[in-house]
Design a protein around this motif. Structure first.
Motif, mmCIF file in Angstrom:
data_model
loop_
_atom_site.group_PDB
_atom_site.id
_atom_site.type_symbol
_atom_site.label_atom_id
_atom_site.label_comp_id
_atom_site.label_asym_id
_atom_site.label_seq_id
_atom_site.Cartn_x
_atom_site.Cartn_y
_atom_site.Cartn_z
ATOM 1 N N UNK A 1 0.835 -1.198 0.000
ATOM 2 C CA UNK A 1 0.000 0.000 0.000
ATOM 3 C C UNK A 1 0.871 1.250 0.000
ATOM 4 N N UNK A 2 0.310 2.329 -0.454
ATOM 5 C CA UNK A 2 1.039 3.603 -0.461
ATOM 6 C C UNK A 2 1.486 3.970 0.955
ATOM 7 N N UNK A 3 0.653 3.657 1.946
ATOM 8 C CA UNK A 3 0.979 4.026 3.327
ATOM 9 C C UNK A 3 2.139 3.209 3.896
ATOM 10 N N UNK A 4 2.520 2.119 3.242
ATOM 11 C CA UNK A 4 3.658 1.307 3.679
ATOM 12 C C UNK A 4 4.959 2.100 3.612
ATOM 13 N N UNK A 5 5.064 2.977 2.625
ATOM 14 C CA UNK A 5 6.306 3.685 2.345
ATOM 15 C C UNK A 5 6.478 4.884 3.256
ATOM 16 N N UNK A 6 7.667 4.990 3.844
ATOM 17 C CA UNK A 6 8.017 6.144 4.677
ATOM 18 C C UNK A 6 8.938 7.022 3.838
ATOM 19 N N UNK A 7 8.330 7.897 3.053
ATOM 20 C CA UNK A 7 9.095 8.713 2.115
ATOM 21 C C UNK A 7 9.365 10.092 2.699
ATOM 22 N N UNK A 8 10.510 10.677 2.351
ATOM 23 C CA UNK A 8 10.903 11.984 2.905
ATOM 24 C C UNK A 8 10.263 13.159 2.157
ATOM 25 N N UNK A 9 8.975 13.009 1.809
ATOM 26 C CA UNK A 9 8.264 14.049 1.071
ATOM 27 C C UNK A 9 6.853 14.177 1.642
ATOM 28 N N UNK A 10 6.177 15.249 1.269
ATOM 29 C CA UNK A 10 4.801 15.438 1.720
ATOM 30 C C UNK A 10 3.881 14.418 1.061
ATOM 31 N N UNK A 11 2.681 14.288 1.614
ATOM 32 C CA UNK A 11 1.712 13.344 1.055
ATOM 33 C C UNK A 11 1.374 13.695 -0.391
ATOM 34 N N UNK A 12 1.222 14.973 -0.689
ATOM 35 C CA UNK A 12 0.886 15.362 -2.060
ATOM 36 C C UNK A 12 2.033 15.055 -3.021
ATOM 37 N N UNK A 13 3.263 15.240 -2.576
ATOM 38 C CA UNK A 13 4.415 14.919 -3.418
ATOM 39 C C UNK A 13 4.535 13.411 -3.599
ATOM 40 N N UNK A 14 4.253 12.665 -2.552
ATOM 41 C CA UNK A 14 4.254 11.208 -2.647
ATOM 42 C C UNK A 14 3.217 10.747 -3.672
ATOM 43 N N UNK A 15 2.036 11.334 -3.636
ATOM 44 C CA UNK A 15 0.990 11.013 -4.604
ATOM 45 C C UNK A 15 1.472 11.285 -6.021
ATOM 46 N N UNK A 16 2.160 12.398 -6.206
ATOM 47 C CA UNK A 16 2.713 12.737 -7.518
ATOM 48 C C UNK A 16 3.695 11.660 -7.992
ATOM 49 N N UNK A 17 4.591 11.234 -7.115
ATOM 50 C CA UNK A 17 5.588 10.213 -7.482
ATOM 51 C C UNK A 17 4.916 8.898 -7.889
ATOM 52 N N UNK A 18 3.913 8.474 -7.134
ATOM 53 C CA UNK A 18 3.203 7.243 -7.494
ATOM 54 C C UNK A 18 2.484 7.406 -8.831
ATOM 55 N N UNK A 19 1.926 8.581 -9.091
ATOM 56 C CA UNK A 19 1.239 8.826 -10.362
ATOM 57 C C UNK A 19 2.216 8.753 -11.534
ATOM 58 N N UNK A 20 3.409 9.339 -11.372
ATOM 59 C CA UNK A 20 4.426 9.282 -12.427
ATOM 60 C C UNK A 20 4.812 7.829 -12.703
ATOM 61 N N UNK A 21 5.005 7.052 -11.662
ATOM 62 C CA UNK A 21 5.357 5.642 -11.835
ATOM 63 C C UNK A 21 4.236 4.874 -12.538
#
Length: 116
Positions: A47-67
């Motif tokens: 799940x997206x929530x599994x990842x502890x990324x050093x970015x905001x939630x909106x930026x994380x959403x952007x990264x997943x969308x690009x992928x």
């Protein structure tokens, strides 16, 4: 790009729509590369929530969308969770050895930098 049938279904490119330059662009970002590395090593959907990324939630959403839009990952809703998995079969069929080479190089760089 294939379209989503409902708001809960996400659009993904068909295998023949995946372009090398889009895949390379998606993998060129350190955060996105980290996501793909973790997904590949897990060998299961996460799940997206599994990842502890050093970015905001909106930026994380952007990264997943690009992928997803580049064809590197597939995302699907399961209940309230959005699960992610690497599209290894598609990537290996289109670009044999690319994903493994990138993941091996990323692991080597992490070891060199002491971050892996």
């Amino acid at each position: 790009m294939t379209t989503a049938a409902s708001p809960r279904e996400l659009a993904h490119p068909a295998r023949d729509e995946i372009r090398l330059e889009d895949v390379l662009h998606a993998l060129s970002d350190p955060v996105r590369l980290r996501v793909v590395t973790e997904l590949a090593s897990a060998r299961t959907e996460l799940s997206c929530s599994y990842f502890d990324l050093p970015v905001t939630k909106s930026t994380s959403t952007h990264h997943f969308r690009v992928l997803r839009e580049s064809g590197v990952i597939r995302q699907a809703y399961r209940g309230t969770a959005k699960l992610n998995g690497v599209r290894r079969d598609d990537l290996d069929a289109l670009f044999p050895g690319l994903l493994d080479s990138v993941l091996t190089a990323a692991a080597g760089e992490a070891a060199r930098r002491g971050t892996g």
